[in-house]
Design an enzyme around this catalytic site. Structure first.
Site, short mmCIF file in Angstrom:
data_model
loop_
_atom_site.label_atom_id
_atom_site.label_comp_id
_atom_site.label_asym_id
_atom_site.label_seq_id
_atom_site.Cartn_x
_atom_site.Cartn_y
_atom_site.Cartn_z
N LYS A 112 33.63 32.72 45.28
CA LYS A 112 33.54 33.05 46.54
C LYS A 112 31.66 32.52 46.97
CE LYS A 112 35.59 37.37 47.68
NZ LYS A 112 36.08 39.09 47.40
N LYS A 200 44.93 32.18 44.47
CA LYS A 200 45.88 33.36 45.10
C LYS A 200 45.85 34.20 46.44
CE LYS A 200 42.21 36.78 44.67
NZ LYS A 200 41.93 38.08 45.00
N LYS A 203 43.14 38.11 51.56
CA LYS A 203 43.71 38.60 52.92
C LYS A 203 42.46 38.17 53.61
CE LYS A 203 42.93 43.40 51.38
NZ LYS A 203 42.19 42.97 50.68
N1 AQP Z 1 47.40 37.93 45.53
C1 AQP Z 1 47.38 39.06 44.71
N2 AQP Z 1 48.17 39.03 43.84
C2 AQP Z 1 48.11 39.95 42.85
N3 AQP Z 1 47.09 41.33 43.38
C3 AQP Z 1 46.61 41.01 44.51
N4 AQP Z 1 45.43 41.88 44.44
C4 AQP Z 1 44.52 40.88 45.17
N5 AQP Z 1 45.09 39.74 45.87
C5 AQP Z 1 46.34 39.85 45.49
C6 AQP Z 1 44.88 43.02 44.16
O1 AQP Z 1 44.95 43.88 45.31
C7 AQP Z 1 43.60 45.40 45.05
C8 AQP Z 1 43.17 45.19 45.90
O2 AQP Z 1 42.21 44.12 46.20
P1 AQP Z 1 41.39 44.13 46.96
O3 AQP Z 1 41.20 44.22 48.33
O4 AQP Z 1 40.46 44.62 46.10
O5 AQP Z 1 40.36 42.50 46.32
P2 AQP Z 1 41.20 41.32 46.01
O6 AQP Z 1 41.12 41.42 44.63
O7 AQP Z 1 39.37 40.59 46.86
O8 AQP Z 1 41.85 41.41 47.70
P3 AQP Z 1 42.64 40.49 48.22
O9 AQP Z 1 43.75 40.38 49.12
O10 AQP Z 1 41.85 38.84 48.11
O11 AQP Z 1 41.00 40.14 49.50
P4 AQP Z 1 39.59 39.86 50.15
O12 AQP Z 1 40.12 38.39 50.74
O13 AQP Z 1 39.13 40.48 50.80
O14 AQP Z 1 39.28 39.23 48.76
C9 AQP Z 1 43.52 44.67 43.51
O15 AQP Z 1 43.81 45.19 42.56
C10 AQP Z 1 44.00 43.16 43.57
O16 AQP Z 1 43.78 43.42 42.19
#
Ligand code: AQP
Length: 335
Positions: A112, A200, A203
């Protein structure tokens, strides 16, 4: 007594199929077997600047979506993290026992920071980004959760939460914290970006063809999947397929539940155009009922806010109890 489960999701954008397949689907499935607390982690979201009005509306959108994917408020407590001040209170106390080197080693932090440093000035990297996993440890340890269902990408943070709990217990020579365990789904644990299968699905990653949101209309889902990155082969070849094709197959398998043999028999040799059409239809079929439930939930004014309030009332005594114990243990003032 049932074991306690805790997991969280950030309101940083519309939840996508990676969130669903890696985490949310499993939350709904296991909620009847455990005492479940599911948390919308808005304090984590603000480790990166969020537009206040958008953040506020995303919290409610996400809560509605969690209900739509099957979180049952009669069995699970749905909570917004910032509505329970003890999350931040415990996070501070844990910060004080966490060596900074542990945090600097976190791969998600490093990624990040790297992404932000190239996107804007380094000044925008707040200390909260480094402390992110300590706040996550506080979320888990606050409720003495034994089981933490997260996607594969969060495994390192969960290990850190265990290390922090162990360090606290041994520093103060008391078994204050329950040791959390991970709980991972076997298929679809990590869904990659459609535009870049080496990264990965996220969002907050920009790009119209990166992620399929759970709120995307069927036409948009089809369009995004038809544009997904594959490789230079014309058709599926299990021996040589690249990350993009593997990702599409993983999405299909996670949505349909087909076993490996059925997958190979169906897809080996299939041209990429047909592969994408098949995957798109399995995604649309799985998401449409979720979207219908989401519309029904939002048609009832005040329902989502009521669920969040009830969830907070249910978990507040647990949070208070842990913080009181930790304060006493550390010698802090407890009138
Ligand atoms: N690509 C992914 N594949 C499988 N699992 C995923 N998770 C996130 N992306 C993937 C799982 O979703 C849960 C919630 O995620 P989060 O919002 O707490 O944080 P994150 O992992 O940072 O998700 P994002 O979508 O990538 O959000 P941003 O863009 O804000 O950083 C978690 O259990 C995560 O493992």
């Amino acid at each position: 007594m049932k074991a306690r489960v805790l997991s969280g999701i950030q309101p940083t954008g519309s939840p996508h199929i990676g969130n669903y397949l890696g985490a949310l689907k499993n939350w709904a499935k296991i909620q009847y077997d455990y005492e479940s607390i599911y948390c919308i982690v808005d304090l984590h979201a603000i480790t990166v600047y969020q537009d206040p009005a958008e953040l506020r509306s995303r919290i409610l959108e996400l809560a509605g979506m969690l209900l739509a994917i099957g979180i049952d408020p009669k069995h699970s407590s749905l909570v917004v993290q910032s509505s329970i001040p003890e999350h931040a209170e415990l996070a501070w106390m844990l910060t004080c026992v966490t060596p900074v080197g542990w945090l600097e080693r976190m791969t998600q932090y490093k990624a990040k920071v790297e992404a932000l440093a190239t996107a804007s000035s380094e000044a925008s990297i707040g200390d909260g980004m480094l402390q992110y996993p300590v706040l996550m440890a506080a979320d888990i340890l606050l409720y003495q959760a034994g089981i933490v269902p997260v996607g594969d990408d969060q495994r390192q943070h969960l290990e850190l939460a265990r290390d922090i709990a162990q360090r606290f217990n041994s520093l103060y020579n008391k078994e204050i914290f329950v040791m959390p365990e991970t709980h991972l789904p076997t298929v679809g644990a990590r869904i990659m970006g459609l535009d870049d299968p080496e990264k990965k699905m996220s969002k907050s990653t920009a790009g119209a063809a990166h992620a399929v949101s759970l709120l995307d209309p069927p036409a948009a889902i089809r369009k995004k999947i038809m544009r997904a990155t594959t490789d230079s082969n014309p058709a599926v070849d299990y021996a040589t397929m690249g990350a993009g094709v593997k990702n599409l197959l993983a999405i299909h398998q996670a949505f349909t539940g087909w076993d490996d043999a059925a997958m190979k028999q169906h897809f080996e040799g299939m041209r990429y155009g047909d592969l994408k059409k098949t995957v798109a239809e399995s995604v649309v079929a799985a998401i449409e009922p979720i979207q219908q439930r989401y519309a029904e939930i939002n048609a009832e004014p005040g329902y989502v806010a009521r669920v969040l309030q009830e969830g907070a009332e249910r978990v507040r005594p647990l949070a208070r109890d842990t913080v009181e114990k930790v304060k006493q243990c550390m010698g802090l003032f407890t009138p």
